[in-house]
Design a protein around this motif. Sequence first.
Motif, short mmCIF file in Angstrom:
data_model
loop_
_atom_site.label_atom_id
_atom_site.label_comp_id
_atom_site.label_asym_id
_atom_site.label_seq_id
_atom_site.Cartn_x
_atom_site.Cartn_y
_atom_site.Cartn_z
N PHE A 73 0.85 -1.18 0.00
CA PHE A 73 0.00 0.00 0.00
C PHE A 73 0.89 1.24 0.00
CE2 PHE A 73 -2.57 -3.20 2.27
CZ PHE A 73 -3.73 -3.18 1.50
N GLY A 74 0.41 2.31 -0.62
CA GLY A 74 1.10 3.59 -0.57
C GLY A 74 0.12 4.67 -0.16
N VAL A 75 0.58 5.63 0.64
CA VAL A 75 -0.28 6.72 1.12
C VAL A 75 0.33 8.05 0.73
CG1 VAL A 75 -1.35 7.81 3.12
CG2 VAL A 75 -1.08 5.32 3.06
N GLY A 76 -0.47 8.91 0.09
CA GLY A 76 -0.06 10.27 -0.23
C GLY A 76 -0.88 11.26 0.55
N LEU A 77 -0.26 12.33 1.02
CA LEU A 77 -0.91 13.33 1.87
C LEU A 77 -0.40 14.71 1.47
CD1 LEU A 77 -2.54 14.13 4.49
CD2 LEU A 77 -0.40 13.79 5.74
N ARG A 78 -1.24 15.51 0.83
CA ARG A 78 -0.86 16.87 0.42
C ARG A 78 -2.07 17.79 0.55
NH1 ARG A 78 4.24 17.67 -2.20
NH2 ARG A 78 5.40 15.71 -1.96
N HIS A 79 -1.80 19.12 0.64
CA HIS A 79 -2.93 20.05 0.77
C HIS A 79 -2.87 21.22 -0.20
CE1 HIS A 79 -0.10 22.49 3.08
NE2 HIS A 79 0.09 21.45 3.89
N ALA B 2 1.69 8.50 -3.29
CA ALA B 2 1.02 7.23 -3.00
C ALA B 2 1.54 6.12 -3.90
CB ALA B 2 -0.49 7.39 -3.16
N VAL B 3 1.66 6.39 -5.19
CA VAL B 3 2.16 5.38 -6.13
C VAL B 3 3.62 5.05 -5.83
CG1 VAL B 3 2.64 4.90 -8.56
CG2 VAL B 3 0.48 5.99 -7.90
N ALA B 4 4.41 6.06 -5.46
CA ALA B 4 5.82 5.80 -5.12
C ALA B 4 5.93 4.86 -3.92
CB ALA B 4 6.53 7.11 -4.82
N GLY B 5 4.93 4.89 -3.03
CA GLY B 5 4.95 4.00 -1.87
C GLY B 5 4.77 2.54 -2.21
N LEU B 6 4.41 2.26 -3.46
CA LEU B 6 4.26 0.86 -3.89
C LEU B 6 5.58 0.23 -4.30
CD1 LEU B 6 1.00 1.16 -6.05
CD2 LEU B 6 1.22 0.64 -3.60
N ASN C 55 -0.20 12.25 15.07
CA ASN C 55 -1.38 12.91 14.54
C ASN C 55 -1.88 12.21 13.28
OD1 ASN C 55 -3.23 15.40 14.46
ND2 ASN C 55 -2.35 15.30 12.40
N ALA C 56 -3.21 12.05 13.19
CA ALA C 56 -3.79 11.40 12.02
C ALA C 56 -4.96 12.18 11.44
CB ALA C 56 -4.26 9.99 12.37
N PHE C 57 -5.36 13.31 12.07
CA PHE C 57 -6.53 14.05 11.62
C PHE C 57 -6.10 15.33 10.91
CE2 PHE C 57 -10.19 16.98 12.45
CZ PHE C 57 -11.09 16.31 11.63
N HIS C 58 -6.70 15.55 9.74
CA HIS C 58 -6.33 16.69 8.90
C HIS C 58 -7.58 17.39 8.38
CE1 HIS C 58 -2.22 14.93 8.69
NE2 HIS C 58 -2.90 13.79 8.70
N ASN C 59 -7.43 18.66 8.04
CA ASN C 59 -8.49 19.42 7.38
C ASN C 59 -7.97 19.93 6.04
OD1 ASN C 59 -9.15 20.87 10.57
ND2 ASN C 59 -10.33 19.24 9.63
N GLN C 60 -8.88 20.15 5.11
CA GLN C 60 -8.57 20.80 3.84
C GLN C 60 -7.35 20.20 3.16
OE1 GLN C 60 -9.75 24.85 5.96
NE2 GLN C 60 -9.54 25.21 3.77
N THR C 61 -7.33 18.87 3.18
CA THR C 61 -6.20 18.07 2.73
C THR C 61 -6.72 16.96 1.82
OG1 THR C 61 -4.92 18.58 4.73
CG2 THR C 61 -4.33 16.56 3.57
N LEU C 62 -5.86 16.45 0.97
CA LEU C 62 -6.17 15.29 0.13
C LEU C 62 -5.33 14.11 0.59
CD1 LEU C 62 -7.31 13.80 -2.39
CD2 LEU C 62 -5.43 14.83 -3.70
N VAL C 63 -5.99 12.99 0.86
CA VAL C 63 -5.33 11.74 1.21
C VAL C 63 -5.61 10.74 0.10
CG1 VAL C 63 -5.24 9.81 2.84
CG2 VAL C 63 -5.48 12.16 3.68
N VAL C 64 -4.58 10.08 -0.40
CA VAL C 64 -4.73 9.09 -1.46
C VAL C 64 -4.13 7.77 -1.00
CG1 VAL C 64 -4.17 8.49 -3.85
CG2 VAL C 64 -4.66 10.86 -3.24
N LEU C 65 -4.91 6.70 -1.10
CA LEU C 65 -4.42 5.34 -0.83
C LEU C 65 -4.23 4.63 -2.16
CD1 LEU C 65 -3.88 2.92 1.08
CD2 LEU C 65 -6.33 2.39 0.90
N PRO D 236 -0.12 0.10 -9.56
CA PRO D 236 -1.32 0.24 -8.72
C PRO D 236 -2.50 -0.55 -9.27
CG PRO D 236 -0.97 2.24 -10.02
CD PRO D 236 0.24 1.36 -10.24
N LEU D 237 -3.21 -1.22 -8.37
CA LEU D 237 -4.49 -1.82 -8.73
C LEU D 237 -5.60 -0.78 -8.73
CD1 LEU D 237 -4.41 -5.10 -6.60
CD2 LEU D 237 -3.78 -4.81 -9.00
N GLY D 238 -5.37 0.33 -8.05
CA GLY D 238 -6.34 1.41 -8.00
C GLY D 238 -5.93 2.45 -6.99
#
Length: 384
Positions: free
Chosen positions: A190-196, A310-314, A371-381, A319-321
Amino acid sequence: MGTSGAADPRAAGATAARAAVGDRDDARLLMVFCSALHDPVAVLAGIRPVAGATPLIGCSTTAVIAAGQSDVDSGVSVVALGGPGFDVTTGVSLDVSGRQREAGAEVTDRVTRAGTGRRHQVLVLLTDGLVVGQEEMLAGAYSVVGASMPMVGGASTPHPTAARHTFQFHGDQVVADAVVGAVIASDGPFGVGLRHGWRKVGEPMIVTKSDRNEVLTLDDRPAVEAYLSRLGAPPEAFADPPAFERFAECRPIGVRSRGGEVVRNVGNSSGLARGVLCSSGEVPEGGVIWPMEGDVDTVLQAADDACRDAVAGLAGAAPLGLIAFDCETRARLLGPDGQRREVRRMAAHARPAPLAGLYTWGEVARTKGINAFHNQTLVVLAVG
């Protein structure tokens, strides 16, 4: 992934499920993202004859995210994960209000108890966006899993023009005031991307007085005055609640944390008369913050960056999706045309695999730190 913009909720659920599951019988998990305009019981009634007893989680949203989907405002999107390489355990904790931390720990304990021998795992949490204390729920989850697995997800949203209600799905249940979870274990990564996409404005400011999610003073000045002055706000924003909300909804604050800046929304005008900034999350007293701003270009660039991360984390796996948890405030800044551009950019990183997602009232992502809670952010799995 399957999606439908059909007006009839049962037909929308059935169409989206058929597209996601196809003629296969090895689905391990369905994730259902559904416009809050739909009757969720009817949506489930459409999905179940197609998907059988496959474990299911999901929640309401202002609109669904789907490549090539034009009628997302009343849409249903179904994501199916399956095949011999996946194991999934789901759970739910009800009556969350007043026991947020306990509920977060409870659902996480339920979904992690079974254990698995598979190498890669991710914890998905879908919370009720109308419940205060989102951070407490995630702190409860962290108390169970610690840093042992990444955490992603988001908070359910009501529709902006309809009744103020949210809902979540777990199995055959439609629930609210709940936290729904799943642990997905996989042979693939799995890969996770987090940017705002927001940028700091000026020098840092000290939170000289706060009370949980209320910021009373910044640099020993009333917080509203200090925040608006730093950003050069128009005079009406200092006294008129609608003007303040219009100005502030796309100008969050960044709170320094051990994992980097955490974005907090301050567009709620309920504290304006008292000179208080009301945040969607906790802002610690003695902490350091920056007022932030952005525009369409920076928010779109963040979508590219989050998908790329997120894709780099693979680690080279295809990616399957991609599954996107995107803040609905970012969507309001982008507008309909900008939203379509953002979806096209995200879909380009997934191709030929599918893209699906939803707009949230708070985003969940923890890959490092607490910390795991964010506002006005994009999270991609990214699922590999």
